[in-house]
Design a protein around this motif. Structure first.
Motif, PDB file in Angstrom:
ATOM      1  N   ALA A  70       0.876  -1.223   0.131  1.00 18.45           N
ATOM      2  CA  ALA A  70       0.084  -0.059  -0.078  1.00 18.45           C
ATOM      3  C   ALA A  70       0.877   1.085   0.021  1.00 18.45           C
ATOM      4  O   ALA A  70       0.547   2.062  -0.802  1.00 18.45           O
ATOM      5  N   VAL A  74       2.013   4.634  -3.357  1.00 17.48           N
ATOM      6  CA  VAL A  74       1.539   5.896  -3.239  1.00 17.48           C
ATOM      7  C   VAL A  74       2.660   6.975  -4.009  1.00 17.48           C
ATOM      8  O   VAL A  74       3.895   6.504  -3.759  1.00 17.48           O
ATOM      9  N   SER A  78       0.827  12.430  -5.733  1.00 15.78           N
ATOM     10  CA  SER A  78      -0.510  12.234  -4.648  1.00 15.78           C
ATOM     11  C   SER A  78      -0.007  13.044  -3.478  1.00 15.78           C
ATOM     12  O   SER A  78      -1.041  13.681  -2.694  1.00 15.78           O
ATOM     13  N   ALA A 137      -6.103   0.013   3.511  1.00 13.82           N
ATOM     14  CA  ALA A 137      -5.656   0.444   1.979  1.00 13.82           C
ATOM     15  C   ALA A 137      -6.371   0.177   0.993  1.00 13.82           C
ATOM     16  O   ALA A 137      -6.418   0.887  -0.173  1.00 13.82           O
ATOM     17  N   THR A 140      -8.551   2.459  -1.338  1.00 12.72           N
ATOM     18  CA  THR A 140      -7.902   3.397  -2.342  1.00 12.72           C
ATOM     19  C   THR A 140      -8.521   2.773  -3.807  1.00 12.72           C
ATOM     20  O   THR A 140      -8.749   3.297  -4.731  1.00 12.72           O
ATOM     21  N   THR A 143     -12.190   3.557  -4.107  1.00 11.25           N
ATOM     22  CA  THR A 143     -12.258   5.182  -4.547  1.00 11.25           C
ATOM     23  C   THR A 143     -11.997   5.126  -6.065  1.00 11.25           C
ATOM     24  O   THR A 143     -12.773   5.914  -6.751  1.00 11.25           O
ATOM     25  N   GLN A 150      -8.947  10.467  -5.283  1.00  9.36           N
ATOM     26  CA  GLN A 150      -7.895   9.516  -4.966  1.00  9.36           C
ATOM     27  C   GLN A 150      -7.010  10.102  -3.732  1.00  9.36           C
ATOM     28  O   GLN A 150      -6.596   9.509  -2.970  1.00  9.36           O
ATOM     29  N   MET A 153      -8.229  10.123  -0.482  1.00  7.35           N
ATOM     30  CA  MET A 153      -8.219   8.850   0.169  1.00  7.35           C
ATOM     31  C   MET A 153      -6.905   8.396   0.694  1.00  7.35           C
ATOM     32  O   MET A 153      -6.680   7.764   1.856  1.00  7.35           O
ATOM     33  N   VAL A 154      -5.891   8.817  -0.348  1.00 10.50           N
ATOM     34  CA  VAL A 154      -4.427   8.035   0.040  1.00 10.50           C
ATOM     35  C   VAL A 154      -3.964   8.884   1.316  1.00 10.50           C
ATOM     36  O   VAL A 154      -3.472   8.181   2.187  1.00 10.50           O
ATOM     37  N   VAL A 157      -5.710   7.318   4.334  1.00  9.98           N
ATOM     38  CA  VAL A 157      -5.004   5.959   4.722  1.00  9.98           C
ATOM     39  C   VAL A 157      -3.710   6.444   5.221  1.00  9.98           C
ATOM     40  O   VAL A 157      -3.350   5.725   6.344  1.00  9.98           O
ATOM     41  N   SER A 295     -14.976   9.723  -1.003  1.00  3.64           N
ATOM     42  CA  SER A 295     -13.775   9.116  -0.243  1.00  3.64           C
ATOM     43  C   SER A 295     -13.796   9.373   1.387  1.00  3.64           C
ATOM     44  O   SER A 295     -13.464   8.280   1.662  1.00  3.64           O
TER      45      SER A 295
END
Length: 354
Positions: A70, A74, A78, A137, A140, A143, A150, A153-154, A157, A295
């Motif tokens: 996860a 990333v 992002s 995780a 995502t 999403t 996104q 959401m990242v 997390v 999200s």
């Protein structure tokens, strides 16, 4: 359309598009052949040197692989986009932390009227260990399917994961007095062990390691690494599901308790529904646009059930039946997430989907 040339990319695409069926297959395997999964649940020793041995916990290593993957996925851009919207990130993180305190007490009050001798404290213990966990995780992935935001959401997390060494013990300590039948003492002891570093080594460290690897590796090398690790992590997630399900279902088959099964399903459904409802109501109250609202709703409802199963196995190894509500929650949150993302996808896109 992105061409998938390597076997790893094709495997990843196949697993993601058939993930629901794969999870069901893992549950079926646990039901029909629980023996290997039960064996894997227990720690094993590996000789490392004369007179020395290393204790290996399979579930902890599998969870570490999933969280490392996860973090590895990333991208730097992002992270940049996340920092541009700190208000949403702070609101979502605050909601995720407040959700257990808003959801668990009403559930405890309802279960006090049940015929269970401990007032449902065993089931509530399992639910506390679920809602205290960071955002899953896998949220995502949902999403992306629902055209949600996104980066938000990242960020949720990562924020919930990085804060988990503080928030998990705090949530457990605050909610433990609501329990009876000895579970309060057990959960308080678990809170102390979490303070000693369990959450950091099991949850934060693997995710942070993946994140750092992605940032330090050259772009081409990082993409190759991700291509190889992601399918392995998906398979690891399925194996972890099988191992956890084997512990719960194996115990259930050995000593069938239909009322416990029904109660576990009911409590998990109630907590899951309240979590998603709280996320949706908060998004409406904040008047967020549709992608960000999706999200936020997913972040509130999707907790890392795999991490909670590993923690529950560590805290209460003699009560594998309490994994039943954890497994039920894992399935129910995916069903609810599918509902959220279907509402998010524009009608034209739904009509065009074969």
């Amino acid at each position: 359309m992105t061409l998938m040339n390597s076997p790893a990319e094709r495997a990843t695409h196949l697993l993601r598009t058939r993930l629901g069926w794969a999870v069901c297959a893992a549950y079926l395997a646990a039901l029909l052949l629980p023996g290997p999964g039960i064996w894997l649940r227990h720690p094993h020793t590996l000789p490392t040197a004369p007179g020395h041995a290393l204790s290996v916990h399979t579930t902890a290593w599998l969870l570490a692989l999933v969280l490392f993957s996860a973090g590895l996925q990333v991208q730097a851009r992002s992270l940049t986009r996340i920092l541009r919207r700190p208000a949403i990130l702070l609101a979502g993180t605050a909601l995720h932390l407040a959700a257990p305190l808003l959801i668990i007490p009403p559930v405890v009050l309802l279960l006090r009227h049940s015929p269970d001798s401990d007032g449902g404290s065993g089931l509530v213990t399992a639910m506390i260990l679920i809602v205290a966990m960071p955002v899953a995780a896998g949220a995502t992935v949902w999403t992306g399917k629902g055209q949600g935001d996104q980066p938000t959401m990242v960020g949720l997390v990562l924020a919930s994961t990085l804060l988990s060494p503080l928030t998990i013990p705090l949530t457990v300590t605050v909610l433990a007095p609501l329990l009876g039948g000895g579970y309060a003492t057990t959960l308080a002891t678990a809170g102390q062990s979490l303070h000693s570093g369990f959450a950091f080594t099991t949850v934060v460290l693997p995710c942070a390691t993946g994140l750092v690897c992605r940032l330090l590796l050259p772009k081409r090398r990082a993409e190759q690494f991700v291509t190889g690790v992601v399918p392995a992590a998906l398979l690891g997630s399925l194996l972890l599901t099988y191992v956890n399900a084997s512990g719960a279902l194996g115990s259930f088959l050995a000593h069938p308790r239909p009322l416990l099964f029904a109660a576990a399903l009911t409590v998990a459904a109630l907590v899951c529904a309240l979590s998603f409802l709280l996320g949706r109501l908060t998004a409406r109250a904040l008047r967020l646009d549709a992608p960000v609202a999706s999200s936020l709703t997913l972040a509130c409802g999707m907790n890392n059930s795999s991490a909670s199963a590993v923690l529950l196995t560590t805290v209460l190894p003699d009560k594998p039946h309490l994994l039943l509500p954890v497994l039920a929650y894992g399935l129910l949150q995916k069903t609810a997430a599918n509902r959220v993302v279907r509402l998010q996808v524009p009608p034209a896109a739904c009509a065009a989907t074969p």
